[in-house]
Design an enzyme around this catalytic site. Structure first.
Site: not given
Lengths: 211, 211
Positions: A125-127
């Protein structure tokens, strides 16, 4: 006059890059939510703008020629903040930068942001957020540098770098202090071509890696 | 032969649009994570592809000419799933669609996705995800329709529509059944220009609103 807007100046990398800029005599505008968090950063060439990145912060860009985006929602907040800060505030920063004719936008991205689906499940999700923010910057028409450091550590600066991803993942690391050094180097650089660089601790100088 | 890939076919709107497509004799490929959730959808022209939208799902596009993206992580999951499904799976769907020369990509977006910062605080992370997914589609070069329905209700279909945002927010609503009707209308349409439309229940026919 050159003036660098540092977005996220009270963060772990942000504080170090802000202090290094001031030590080098650069004019810096630190954009922070709470200026008390910058009390240990000192310098005559420092301006501080208090603003919340989830609100309007376009006024911070006035008089600035360059931007370093080093804001992050941090590991302790939820993915809703990842969407609002790492993605949306980054996109809006690029939009504000366009409006203010910023000459160079330096984005602190992340290793793996090029291909989020290939990252570890818990990082994806962060990437995705970092990938989409980078894409927005790339398409903005701004002159940009996107820096994608490996896993960040709090060790002392090593002063030696590599832009080649180590085969052993455990070696794909870099100290926050060295990332700050790289950002100061990029801020003073006058290259005209945009670039995307992964960055790790290694055996080379910044000039060898970033020129 | 026309064949419509419905991504998120077992969702609340997805099921209704899939059944309506089959009722109309259209060839439909339903992309779902678990085909048992489609057991109440019936039709001779239905194919089912089971795939997880966080994994590779490019094979689902084979033989399809059109895409309806109606997948959503749902209100009960966290923002990490919003990043992975509403944003990233949507972007990857557009990328797959390009590779497979899809003729028309219909995206179910949301009212407010045009300007996430203006939305209610609790909706902003979701609206950022939808905004960025829409942007990716717009820039993809695909022929697209982006539908931005108002607040969704489970009432019976009204069969009457509007594309003008009501002044009173409480009236900016539309039933899921009517969104499904609009999607079927768009799927059978042969317009060549891309468009973005907000959609509410109102006083007009689909033809008046969507032509």
């Amino acid at each position: 006059m050159q003036r660098t807007l540092i977005i996220g100046a009270s963060g772990q990398i942000g504080k170090q890059v802000t202090q290094l800029m001031l030590d080098g005599g650069h004019f810096a505008t630190a954009l922070v939510r709470d200026k008390s968090k910058l009390s240990d950063v000192q310098g005559n060439t420092l301006s501080i703008v208090e603003a919340d990145l989830t609100e309007d912060f376009g006024h911070a860009f006035e008089g600035c020629t360059e931007v370093i985006f080093v804001a992050g929602s941090g590991g302790d907040t939820g993915a809703d903040k990842t969407l609002l800060i790492d993605l949306w505030a980054a996109c809006r920063s690029a939009d504000y930068a366009k409006k203010h004719a910023i000459q160079h936008f330096i984005m602190v991205s992340s290793i793996g942001a090029d291909a989020p689906s290939n990252g570890p499940n818990e990082m994806q999700p962060y990437l995705v957020a970092k990938h989409m923010a980078d894409e927005h910057l790339i398409r903005s028409g701004l002159h940009y540098t996107i820096l994608r450091p490996g896993s960040l550590t709090n060790d002392d600066a090593k002063g030696s770098f590599s832009d080649e991803r180590p085969k052993d993942k455990s070696e794909a690391v870099i100290t926050r202090a060295d990332v700050a050094q790289a950002l100061v180097y990029l801020a003073g650089d006058n290259r005209q071509d945009s670039m995307i660089k992964e960055l790790f601790n290694g055996g080379k100088t910044l000039t060898e890696v970033l020129r």
